[in-house]
Write a protein that holds these residues in place. Structure first.
Motif, PDB file in Angstrom:
ATOM      1  N   ALA A   1      19.653   5.760 -13.457  1.00 49.98           N
ATOM      2  CA  ALA A   1      20.536   5.211 -14.490  1.00 49.98           C
ATOM      3  C   ALA A   1      21.105   6.319 -15.362  1.00 49.98           C
ATOM      4  CB  ALA A   1      19.771   4.203 -15.352  1.00 49.98           C
ATOM      5  N   ARG A   2      20.273   7.273 -15.731  1.00 54.51           N
ATOM      6  CA  ARG A   2      20.714   8.392 -16.579  1.00 54.51           C
ATOM      7  C   ARG A   2      21.790   9.215 -15.870  1.00 54.51           C
ATOM      8  NH1 ARG A   2      16.165   9.258 -18.593  1.00 54.51           N
ATOM      9  NH2 ARG A   2      15.270  10.358 -16.834  1.00 54.51           N
ATOM     10  N   LEU A   3      21.602   9.474 -14.586  1.00 57.39           N
ATOM     11  CA  LEU A   3      22.617  10.227 -13.835  1.00 57.39           C
ATOM     12  C   LEU A   3      23.954   9.496 -13.829  1.00 57.39           C
ATOM     13  CD1 LEU A   3      20.574  11.492 -10.776  1.00 57.39           C
ATOM     14  CD2 LEU A   3      21.667  12.895 -12.532  1.00 57.39           C
TER      15      LEU A   3
ATOM     16  N   ARG B   1      21.574  -3.094 -14.390  1.00 56.40           N
ATOM     17  CA  ARG B   1      22.655  -3.569 -15.251  1.00 56.40           C
ATOM     18  C   ARG B   1      22.454  -2.999 -16.647  1.00 56.40           C
ATOM     19  NH1 ARG B   1      27.758  -5.922 -15.298  1.00 56.40           N
ATOM     20  NH2 ARG B   1      28.132  -6.432 -17.461  1.00 56.40           N
ATOM     21  N   PHE B   2      23.405  -2.210 -17.123  1.00 54.58           N
ATOM     22  CA  PHE B   2      23.324  -1.623 -18.463  1.00 54.58           C
ATOM     23  C   PHE B   2      23.548  -2.707 -19.511  1.00 54.58           C
ATOM     24  CE2 PHE B   2      24.035   1.938 -15.728  1.00 54.58           C
ATOM     25  CZ  PHE B   2      23.265   2.937 -16.285  1.00 54.58           C
ATOM     26  N   VAL B   3      22.797  -2.616 -20.601  1.00 56.68           N
ATOM     27  CA  VAL B   3      22.847  -3.607 -21.673  1.00 56.68           C
ATOM     28  C   VAL B   3      23.481  -2.969 -22.903  1.00 56.68           C
ATOM     29  CG1 VAL B   3      21.462  -5.096 -23.174  1.00 56.68           C
ATOM     30  CG2 VAL B   3      20.746  -4.706 -20.797  1.00 56.68           C
TER      31      VAL B   3
ATOM     32  N   SER C   1      20.820   2.254 -24.682  1.00 56.79           N
ATOM     33  CA  SER C   1      20.081   3.044 -23.702  1.00 56.79           C
ATOM     34  C   SER C   1      19.122   2.178 -22.899  1.00 56.79           C
ATOM     35  CB  SER C   1      19.313   4.162 -24.411  1.00 56.79           C
ATOM     36  OG  SER C   1      18.327   3.604 -25.267  1.00 56.79           O
ATOM     37  N   VAL C   2      19.487   0.929 -22.700  1.00 58.44           N
ATOM     38  CA  VAL C   2      18.611  -0.017 -22.019  1.00 58.44           C
ATOM     39  C   VAL C   2      19.342  -0.594 -20.810  1.00 58.44           C
ATOM     40  CG1 VAL C   2      17.413  -2.234 -22.296  1.00 58.44           C
ATOM     41  CG2 VAL C   2      17.430  -0.587 -24.163  1.00 58.44           C
ATOM     42  N   PHE C   3      18.573  -0.852 -19.747  1.00 59.92           N
ATOM     43  CA  PHE C   3      19.145  -1.534 -18.593  1.00 59.92           C
ATOM     44  C   PHE C   3      18.148  -2.541 -18.048  1.00 59.92           C
ATOM     45  CE2 PHE C   3      17.077   2.163 -16.714  1.00 59.92           C
ATOM     46  CZ  PHE C   3      16.460   1.659 -15.582  1.00 59.92           C
TER      47      PHE C   3
END
Length: 137
Positions: free
Chosen positions: A53-55, A97-99, A106-108
């Motif tokens: 996710a960070r990438l 899925r990014f929130v 910074s949550v998914f």
């Protein structure tokens, strides 16, 4: 407005759902988990998914095209430029899925689906809806 546990239980009602979690992608910590984990360890899965996710969230290669309504560094839009990350393998799908949140986004949500029983398109739509209603804090 549903919290983490309610949203995870709702995600698990999707056909083929094997496991779900809410993860902070900056720290790699699972804020909540339900169901199974692909490697049997929810914390390790959260940390590994957070790296992916960070990438996706931090690299310009995945940002919307020039001229779109997203602008990097905009104070009004703290959300990453990526909406979803989808990984497929021989027996399953992983949907991240990014929130959008009021703080740093910074949550998914991570949903693990069985490939034979799951419906990736339906899961993507439902996870988008769940992420918009998720209340953190």
């Amino acid at each position: 407005m549903p919290g983490i546990d309610e949203c995870l239980l709702e995600a698990m009602r999707l056909p083929g759902a094997r496991g779900a979690s809410v993860v902070d992608w900056t720290s790699g910590l699972a804020l909540g988990t339900v169901g199974d984990s692909p490697n049997g360890d929810h914390e390790a899965t959260a940390a590994e998914a957070a790296e992916l996710a960070r990438l996706a969230a931090e690299h310009r290669a995945f940002a919307p095209a020039e001229g779109s309504d997203w602008s990097p560094g905009s104070a009004a839009d703290k959300a990453p430029p990526v909406e979803d990350v989808i990984v497929t393998n021989r027996d399953g799908y992983h949907l991240l899925r990014f929130v959008r949140t009021s703080f740093d986004s910074s949550v998914f949500l991570h949903l693990w689906l069985d490939r034979d029983e799951g419906n990736l398109a339906l899961a993507r739509l439902r996870l988008a809806d769940i992420s918009e209603r998720l209340v953190l804090g």
